[in-house]
Design an enzyme around this catalytic site. Structure first.
Site, PDB file in Angstrom:
ATOM      1  N   GLU A 189      93.068  25.374 -90.835  1.00 42.65           N
ATOM      2  CA  GLU A 189      93.945  25.521 -92.011  1.00 42.65           C
ATOM      3  C   GLU A 189      93.158  25.592 -93.316  1.00 42.65           C
ATOM      4  O   GLU A 189      92.231  24.832 -93.542  1.00 42.65           O
ATOM      5  CB  GLU A 189      94.964  24.362 -92.085  1.00 42.65           C
ATOM      6  CG  GLU A 189      94.392  22.976 -91.963  1.00 42.65           C
ATOM      7  CD  GLU A 189      94.427  22.454 -90.529  1.00 42.65           C
ATOM      8  OE1 GLU A 189      94.431  23.270 -89.590  1.00 42.65           O
ATOM      9  OE2 GLU A 189      94.422  21.235 -90.349  1.00 42.65           O
TER      10      GLU A 189
ATOM     11  N   ASP B 162      99.585  17.551 -82.085  1.00 41.58           N
ATOM     12  CA  ASP B 162      98.856  17.685 -83.350  1.00 41.58           C
ATOM     13  C   ASP B 162      98.525  16.305 -83.896  1.00 41.58           C
ATOM     14  O   ASP B 162      98.545  16.098 -85.125  1.00 41.58           O
ATOM     15  CB  ASP B 162      99.720  18.489 -84.340  1.00 41.58           C
ATOM     16  CG  ASP B 162      98.946  18.906 -85.582  1.00 41.58           C
ATOM     17  OD1 ASP B 162      99.603  19.095 -86.637  1.00 41.58           O
ATOM     18  OD2 ASP B 162      97.714  19.019 -85.517  1.00 41.58           O
TER      19      ASP B 162
ATOM     20  N   ASP C 194      97.455  22.080 -81.332  1.00 41.21           N
ATOM     21  CA  ASP C 194      96.669  22.465 -82.505  1.00 41.21           C
ATOM     22  C   ASP C 194      95.233  21.940 -82.346  1.00 41.21           C
ATOM     23  O   ASP C 194      94.967  21.016 -81.565  1.00 41.21           O
ATOM     24  CB  ASP C 194      97.289  21.862 -83.783  1.00 41.21           C
ATOM     25  CG  ASP C 194      96.643  22.425 -85.047  1.00 41.21           C
ATOM     26  OD1 ASP C 194      96.653  21.712 -86.068  1.00 41.21           O
ATOM     27  OD2 ASP C 194      96.123  23.557 -85.014  1.00 41.21           O
ATOM     28  N   ASN C 195      94.281  22.571 -83.066  1.00 34.35           N
ATOM     29  CA  ASN C 195      92.915  22.038 -83.197  1.00 34.35           C
ATOM     30  C   ASN C 195      92.115  22.003 -81.903  1.00 34.35           C
ATOM     31  O   ASN C 195      91.250  21.133 -81.729  1.00 34.35           O
ATOM     32  CB  ASN C 195      92.943  20.617 -83.785  1.00 34.35           C
ATOM     33  CG  ASN C 195      93.754  20.541 -85.039  1.00 34.35           C
ATOM     34  OD1 ASN C 195      94.783  19.856 -85.077  1.00 34.35           O
ATOM     35  ND2 ASN C 195      93.335  21.254 -86.067  1.00 34.35           N
TER      36      ASN C 195
ATOM     37  N   LYS D 152      92.759  14.090 -81.248  1.00 31.76           N
ATOM     38  CA  LYS D 152      92.166  14.889 -80.167  1.00 31.76           C
ATOM     39  C   LYS D 152      91.972  14.089 -78.877  1.00 31.76           C
ATOM     40  O   LYS D 152      92.152  14.611 -77.789  1.00 31.76           O
ATOM     41  CB  LYS D 152      90.856  15.493 -80.634  1.00 31.76           C
ATOM     42  CG  LYS D 152      89.818  14.516 -81.156  1.00 31.76           C
ATOM     43  CD  LYS D 152      88.631  15.260 -81.763  1.00 31.76           C
ATOM     44  CE  LYS D 152      87.699  14.399 -82.555  1.00 31.76           C
ATOM     45  NZ  LYS D 152      87.153  13.237 -81.891  1.00 31.76           N
TER      46      LYS D 152
HETATM   47  C1  7JK Z   1      90.464  15.800 -90.793  1.00 30.56           C
HETATM   48  C2  7JK Z   1      89.886  17.143 -90.419  1.00 30.56           C
HETATM   49  C3  7JK Z   1      88.684  17.591 -91.000  1.00 30.56           C
HETATM   50  C4  7JK Z   1      88.365  18.887 -90.567  1.00 30.56           C
HETATM   51  C5  7JK Z   1      87.212  19.715 -90.991  1.00 30.56           C
HETATM   52  O1  7JK Z   1      86.572  20.301 -90.119  1.00 30.56           O
HETATM   53  N1  7JK Z   1      86.914  19.886 -92.319  1.00 30.56           N
HETATM   54  C6  7JK Z   1      85.814  20.727 -92.759  1.00 30.56           C
HETATM   55  C7  7JK Z   1      86.305  21.725 -93.800  1.00 30.56           C
HETATM   56  N2  7JK Z   1      86.935  21.001 -94.932  1.00 30.56           N
HETATM   57  C8  7JK Z   1      87.374  21.967 -95.961  1.00 30.56           C
HETATM   58  C9  7JK Z   1      88.110  20.254 -94.426  1.00 30.56           C
HETATM   59  C10 7JK Z   1      87.672  19.222 -93.397  1.00 30.56           C
HETATM   60  S1  7JK Z   1      89.497  19.449 -89.441  1.00 30.56           S
HETATM   61  C11 7JK Z   1      90.469  18.053 -89.555  1.00 30.56           C
HETATM   62  C12 7JK Z   1      91.747  17.942 -88.832  1.00 30.56           C
HETATM   63  C13 7JK Z   1      92.595  19.083 -88.819  1.00 30.56           C
HETATM   64  C14 7JK Z   1      93.816  19.021 -88.172  1.00 30.56           C
HETATM   65  O2  7JK Z   1      94.675  20.108 -88.127  1.00 30.56           O
HETATM   66  C15 7JK Z   1      94.241  17.829 -87.549  1.00 30.56           C
HETATM   67  N3  7JK Z   1      95.477  17.782 -86.937  1.00 30.56           N
HETATM   68  C16 7JK Z   1      95.872  16.639 -86.381  1.00 30.56           C
HETATM   69  N4  7JK Z   1      95.124  15.501 -86.382  1.00 30.56           N
HETATM   70  C17 7JK Z   1      93.886  15.472 -86.938  1.00 30.56           C
HETATM   71  O3  7JK Z   1      93.220  14.417 -86.908  1.00 30.56           O
HETATM   72  C18 7JK Z   1      93.392  16.690 -87.575  1.00 30.56           C
HETATM   73  C19 7JK Z   1      92.146  16.752 -88.226  1.00 30.56           C
HETATM   74 MG    MG Z   2      96.285  19.812 -86.715  1.00 29.39          MG
END
Ligand code: 7JK
Ligand code: MG
Length: 214
Positions: free
Chosen positions: A199, A141, A169-170, A144
């Site tokens: 999330e 996590d 994750d992701n 990427k």
């Molecule tokens: C920083 C980020 C932005 C995201 C996105 O699509 N967004 C659109 C929708 N808005 C609401 C939020 C932002 S998803 C995400 C992300 C999520 C994880 O779970 C991560 N886990 C580990 N390491 C990561 O770098 C990591 C990045």
């Molecule tokens: Mg994550």
């Protein structure tokens, strides 16, 4: 001076969660992220899938790549048997500082070791520095672009055994296409996709569970 989002998340834990109660810490973070500010914790929907995998594996030695504020670290550690341990690697020192305080609030310091620095440098030192033989569960996590190289490094360092579970994750958002292609096509892994959502949003995301076959 302006506070950071991790600092505001920690304050929400200290204000709304009960010391020594990991589940209240998890709930306080989820409420903060749903009601106040989005943050990149695995969240409750994917968190329930994580819980079921941890409960099924019943790991004694866990590696988490990417601590952030310690949400999934606390979630995993709260399900571990008494002598089990989790080593969590965090590259960002500001995140690590907050995570240690979130973990302390949950009362889980004895089960968790937060290690600061790049995963690519720490993985080869796991055996000599922490007396690790092999990991029973690895939760990816962090970043990427590091999922695939770090998985290959874990293989090369002999840190995976027949039956070790990798949970990532992701794999959809932000997405780890090279990692997915590898674990889904390599004869050394049996992979399964758990469809879920990013999330605190309606966007698709999911967890990929891969068993190392040795
Ligand atoms: C920083 C980020 C932005 C995201 C996105 O699509 N967004 C659109 C929708 N808005 C609401 C939020 C932002 S998803 C995400 C992300 C999520 C994880 O779970 C991560 N886990 C580990 N390491 C990561 O770098 C990591 C990045
Ligand atoms: Mg994550």
């Amino acid at each position: 001076t302006q506070s950071t989002r991790p600092q505001r998340l920690l304050h929400a834990v200290q204000k709304n969660a009960t010391r020594g109660d990991p589940r209240s810490v998890v709930k306080a973070i989820d409420n903060f992220c749903r009601q106040k500010e989005w943050a990149m914790n695995v969240g409750d929907e994917k968190g329930c899938i994580l819980d079921s995998v941890v409960s099924e594996v019943n790991p004694v030695t866990v590696l988490e790549l990417g601590t952030y504020c310690g949400y999934s670290t606390v979630r995993i550690a709260s399900l571990l048997p008494p002598r089990a341990k989790i080593i969590t690697l965090e590259f960002n020192p500001d995140y690590a500082k907050i995570a240690r305080q979130v973990i302390a609030w949950a009362g889980l310091e004895d089960k968790i070791q937060v290690v600061e620095g790049p995963s690519g440098e720490w993985i080869p030192k796991m055996k000599e520095q922490f007396g690790v033989k092999t990991f029973d569960l690895v939760f990816l996590d962090h970043w990427k672009d590091r999922y695939l190289p770090d998985t290959k490094l874990l293989e090369d360092c002999g840190l995976l055994r027949k039956g070790t579970i990798l949970l990532a994750d992701n794999v959809i958002c932000p997405g780890t296409p090279d990692y997915l292609e590898y674990v889904r096509n390599s004869p050394r892994y049996k992979s399964q996709y758990f469809k879920s959502h990013l999330e605190y949003t309606k966007a698709e995301d999911g967890l990929e569970k891969s068993v190392f076959l040795g």
